[in-house]
Design a protein around this motif. Structure first.
Motif, PDB file in Angstrom:
ATOM      1  N   GLY A 195      -6.305  -1.549 -28.104  1.00 21.14           N
ATOM      2  CA  GLY A 195      -7.267  -0.878 -27.203  1.00 21.14           C
ATOM      3  C   GLY A 195      -6.937  -1.157 -25.643  1.00 21.14           C
ATOM      4  O   GLY A 195      -5.749  -1.550 -25.270  1.00 21.14           O
ATOM      5  N   PHE A 196      -7.870  -0.869 -24.721  1.00 21.33           N
ATOM      6  CA  PHE A 196      -7.489  -0.777 -23.347  1.00 21.33           C
ATOM      7  C   PHE A 196      -7.376  -2.458 -22.788  1.00 21.33           C
ATOM      8  O   PHE A 196      -7.009  -2.587 -21.532  1.00 21.33           O
ATOM      9  N   MET A 197      -7.680  -3.225 -23.591  1.00 20.27           N
ATOM     10  CA  MET A 197      -7.680  -4.654 -23.114  1.00 20.27           C
ATOM     11  C   MET A 197      -6.424  -5.346 -23.475  1.00 20.27           C
ATOM     12  O   MET A 197      -6.402  -6.456 -23.307  1.00 20.27           O
ATOM     13  N   LEU A 198      -5.449  -4.510 -23.566  1.00 21.14           N
ATOM     14  CA  LEU A 198      -4.041  -5.269 -23.938  1.00 21.14           C
ATOM     15  C   LEU A 198      -3.438  -6.129 -22.568  1.00 21.14           C
ATOM     16  O   LEU A 198      -3.253  -7.292 -23.262  1.00 21.14           O
ATOM     17  N   LEU A 199      -3.400  -5.811 -21.563  1.00 21.31           N
ATOM     18  CA  LEU A 199      -2.855  -6.494 -20.396  1.00 21.31           C
ATOM     19  C   LEU A 199      -3.675  -7.697 -20.425  1.00 21.31           C
ATOM     20  O   LEU A 199      -3.221  -8.804 -20.190  1.00 21.31           O
ATOM     21  N   PRO A 200      -5.157  -7.495 -19.995  1.00 20.55           N
ATOM     22  CA  PRO A 200      -5.827  -8.674 -19.971  1.00 20.55           C
ATOM     23  C   PRO A 200      -5.880  -9.733 -21.067  1.00 20.55           C
ATOM     24  O   PRO A 200      -5.850 -10.943 -20.901  1.00 20.55           O
ATOM     25  N   MET A 226      -5.903 -15.394 -30.269  1.00 20.48           N
ATOM     26  CA  MET A 226      -6.899 -14.810 -29.130  1.00 20.48           C
ATOM     27  C   MET A 226      -6.523 -13.610 -28.677  1.00 20.48           C
ATOM     28  O   MET A 226      -7.196 -12.523 -28.387  1.00 20.48           O
ATOM     29  N   TYR A 227      -5.103 -13.316 -28.471  1.00 20.44           N
ATOM     30  CA  TYR A 227      -4.737 -12.256 -28.232  1.00 20.44           C
ATOM     31  C   TYR A 227      -5.001 -10.839 -29.287  1.00 20.44           C
ATOM     32  O   TYR A 227      -5.338  -9.958 -28.876  1.00 20.44           O
ATOM     33  N   GLY A 228      -4.722 -11.324 -30.508  1.00 23.55           N
ATOM     34  CA  GLY A 228      -5.290 -10.413 -31.466  1.00 23.55           C
ATOM     35  C   GLY A 228      -6.689 -10.044 -31.524  1.00 23.55           C
ATOM     36  O   GLY A 228      -6.887  -8.729 -31.523  1.00 23.55           O
ATOM     37  N   VAL A 229      -7.521 -11.139 -31.319  1.00 22.11           N
ATOM     38  CA  VAL A 229      -9.080 -10.716 -31.328  1.00 22.11           C
ATOM     39  C   VAL A 229      -9.366  -9.945 -29.994  1.00 22.11           C
ATOM     40  O   VAL A 229     -10.225  -8.980 -30.096  1.00 22.11           O
ATOM     41  N   LEU A 230      -8.724  -9.934 -28.985  1.00 21.38           N
ATOM     42  CA  LEU A 230      -9.077  -9.031 -27.796  1.00 21.38           C
ATOM     43  C   LEU A 230      -8.368  -7.881 -27.553  1.00 21.38           C
ATOM     44  O   LEU A 230      -8.903  -7.129 -27.241  1.00 21.38           O
ATOM     45  N   ALA A 231      -7.311  -7.780 -28.129  1.00 19.36           N
ATOM     46  CA  ALA A 231      -6.308  -6.805 -28.113  1.00 19.36           C
ATOM     47  C   ALA A 231      -6.489  -5.506 -29.056  1.00 19.36           C
ATOM     48  O   ALA A 231      -6.415  -4.222 -29.060  1.00 19.36           O
ATOM     49  N   ARG A 232      -6.713  -5.860 -30.427  1.00 17.63           N
ATOM     50  CA  ARG A 232      -6.612  -5.028 -31.423  1.00 17.63           C
ATOM     51  C   ARG A 232      -7.968  -4.489 -31.738  1.00 17.63           C
ATOM     52  O   ARG A 232      -8.921  -5.122 -31.260  1.00 17.63           O
ATOM     53  N   ARG A 233      -8.129  -3.464 -32.345  1.00 26.20           N
ATOM     54  CA  ARG A 233      -9.254  -2.591 -32.525  1.00 26.20           C
ATOM     55  C   ARG A 233      -9.959  -2.488 -34.026  1.00 26.20           C
ATOM     56  O   ARG A 233     -11.055  -2.623 -34.175  1.00 26.20           O
ATOM     57  N   ASN A 234      -8.760  -2.725 -34.809  1.00 28.51           N
ATOM     58  CA  ASN A 234      -9.295  -2.937 -36.246  1.00 28.51           C
ATOM     59  C   ASN A 234      -9.999  -4.139 -36.652  1.00 28.51           C
ATOM     60  O   ASN A 234      -9.755  -5.229 -36.405  1.00 28.51           O
ATOM     61  N   ALA A 235     -11.066  -3.911 -37.507  1.00 28.57           N
ATOM     62  CA  ALA A 235     -12.138  -5.256 -37.697  1.00 28.57           C
ATOM     63  C   ALA A 235     -11.229  -6.249 -38.525  1.00 28.57           C
ATOM     64  O   ALA A 235     -11.648  -7.475 -38.443  1.00 28.57           O
ATOM     65  N   THR A 268      -1.985 -23.833 -20.361  1.00 28.83           N
ATOM     66  CA  THR A 268      -3.154 -24.716 -20.080  1.00 28.83           C
ATOM     67  C   THR A 268      -3.172 -25.901 -21.424  1.00 28.83           C
ATOM     68  O   THR A 268      -3.094 -27.114 -20.932  1.00 28.83           O
ATOM     69  N   MET A 269      -3.375 -25.482 -22.646  1.00 29.28           N
ATOM     70  CA  MET A 269      -3.296 -26.333 -23.479  1.00 29.28           C
ATOM     71  C   MET A 269      -2.036 -27.272 -23.563  1.00 29.28           C
ATOM     72  O   MET A 269      -2.031 -28.333 -23.947  1.00 29.28           O
ATOM     73  N   ILE A 270      -0.749 -26.462 -23.339  1.00 28.95           N
ATOM     74  CA  ILE A 270       0.619 -27.147 -23.567  1.00 28.95           C
ATOM     75  C   ILE A 270       0.568 -27.941 -22.483  1.00 28.95           C
ATOM     76  O   ILE A 270       1.289 -29.195 -22.687  1.00 28.95           O
ATOM     77  N   LEU A 309      -4.555 -13.672 -20.521  1.00 25.28           N
ATOM     78  CA  LEU A 309      -5.525 -14.701 -21.070  1.00 25.28           C
ATOM     79  C   LEU A 309      -4.928 -15.576 -21.866  1.00 25.28           C
ATOM     80  O   LEU A 309      -5.170 -16.794 -22.059  1.00 25.28           O
ATOM     81  N   ALA A 310      -4.259 -14.795 -23.078  1.00 25.02           N
ATOM     82  CA  ALA A 310      -3.478 -15.937 -24.057  1.00 25.02           C
ATOM     83  C   ALA A 310      -2.431 -16.680 -23.458  1.00 25.02           C
ATOM     84  O   ALA A 310      -2.517 -17.809 -23.817  1.00 25.02           O
ATOM     85  N   VAL A 311      -1.712 -16.197 -22.657  1.00 24.13           N
ATOM     86  CA  VAL A 311      -0.418 -16.809 -21.926  1.00 24.13           C
ATOM     87  C   VAL A 311      -1.249 -17.911 -21.042  1.00 24.13           C
ATOM     88  O   VAL A 311      -0.746 -19.221 -21.069  1.00 24.13           O
TER      89      VAL A 311
END
Lengths: 102, 170
Positions: B89-94, A19-28, B105-107, B98-100
């Motif tokens: 991208g700019f979504m790094l911290l969110p 999920m982190y990879g999907v949200l944070a990376r930009r390469n398709a 939650t699942m653990i 969210l991943a953590v």
């Protein structure tokens, strides 16, 4: 016997990494690889529950096989779309494909 | 499934899988990340063997390592200059938060629930039963999956066909 919690924690970690990879990376292609990691986590959960909770029927294993089949179809189509995008517009990052962005 | 060898194998394979997946999410070079993804897939296949699910372990190796990883490598080498501008991208911290949150939650749920563990431990041999089920109880989903694969193949061929090829050969 290994407790089932180990497998559940492992798949939770794999899922959140994807999920982190999907949200944070930009390469398709990297996003596609992260989606595959998330599907892997789901299949691990299915197989672990099938083995630990219900070893008489094979429902979890069958579900895992169908998830793998759909993952294969999805990868083929997504890679075709990525190649098309690159050929038409010379881009391979998802945030540059903003033709429909208002 | 009770000997210490299985436990040791589980921890080694789990460390391999999670470490490789972590590197996939962190590394910049695309080819390196595909190779790490293959390592992660192989680790998951080993985990299926420790779970005594032998058929799905072989399916994992055949489809994920044999087909999907090769497709990904093809996509990378067919899109040159894909490595440029490869930073997050700019979504790094969110995304990190969210991943953590999701993992936590699942653990928590996994440890908090008391699962109804069956007395029998593991399967003896799965391929025969899976083949019977796929052609008997799950015959309709099996056929629908084959139609899905066929339509995916046709769609992918149509998408990547070159521009001038609409007429087809005479």
């Amino acid at each position: 016997m290994i407790p089932i919690d180990n497998f559940l924690v492992l798949s939770a970690i794999l899922f959140s990494l994807g999920m982190y990879g999907v949200l944070a990376r930009r390469n398709a292609v990297l996003i596609l690889m992260s989606v595959e990691l998330m599907l892997q986590a789901v299949v691990i959960n299915f197989v672990a529950f099938a083995v630990y909770l219900d070893p008489e029927t094979f429902t979890g294993i069958i579900f895992g096989i169908f998830v793998i089949v759909i993952a294969a179809a999805e990868v083929g189509l997504a890679l075709a779309i990525i190649l098309r995008l690159f050929r038409n517009r010379q881009i391979s990052n998802v945030d540059e494909a903003d033709l429909l962005k208002w | 499934m009770e000997d210490t060898g299985t436990v040791v194998a589980f921890w080694i394979l789990a460390a391999l899988t999670v470490g490789a997946a972590l590197s996939v999410a962190a590394v910049r070079n695309l080819i390196h990340s595909v190779v790490l993804l293959i390592v992660s897939f192989a680790g998951v296949a080993g985990l299926y063997i420790t779970l005594s699910a032998d058929f799905i372990a072989v399916v994992q190796i055949l489809i994920y390592i044999g087909a999907i990883a090769i497709l990904l490598i093809f996509a990378i080498v067919l899109t040159p200059r894909a490595g440029r501008l490869n930073q997050e991208g700019f979504m790094l911290l969110p995304a990190l938060a969210l991943a953590v949150l999701v993992a936590g939650t699942m653990i928590f749920v996994a440890f908090d629930t008391s699962w109804a563990i069956s007395e029998r431990d593991g399967f003896e041999e799965t391929a025969t039963a899976i083949g019977d089920l796929l052609l008997d109880k799950y015959a309709l989903p099996f056929e629908i999956a084959s139609v899905l694969l066929l339509s995916a193949i046709i769609g992918a061929i149509l998408l990547v066909r070159p521009e001038g090829a609409e007429e087809g050969p005479e």
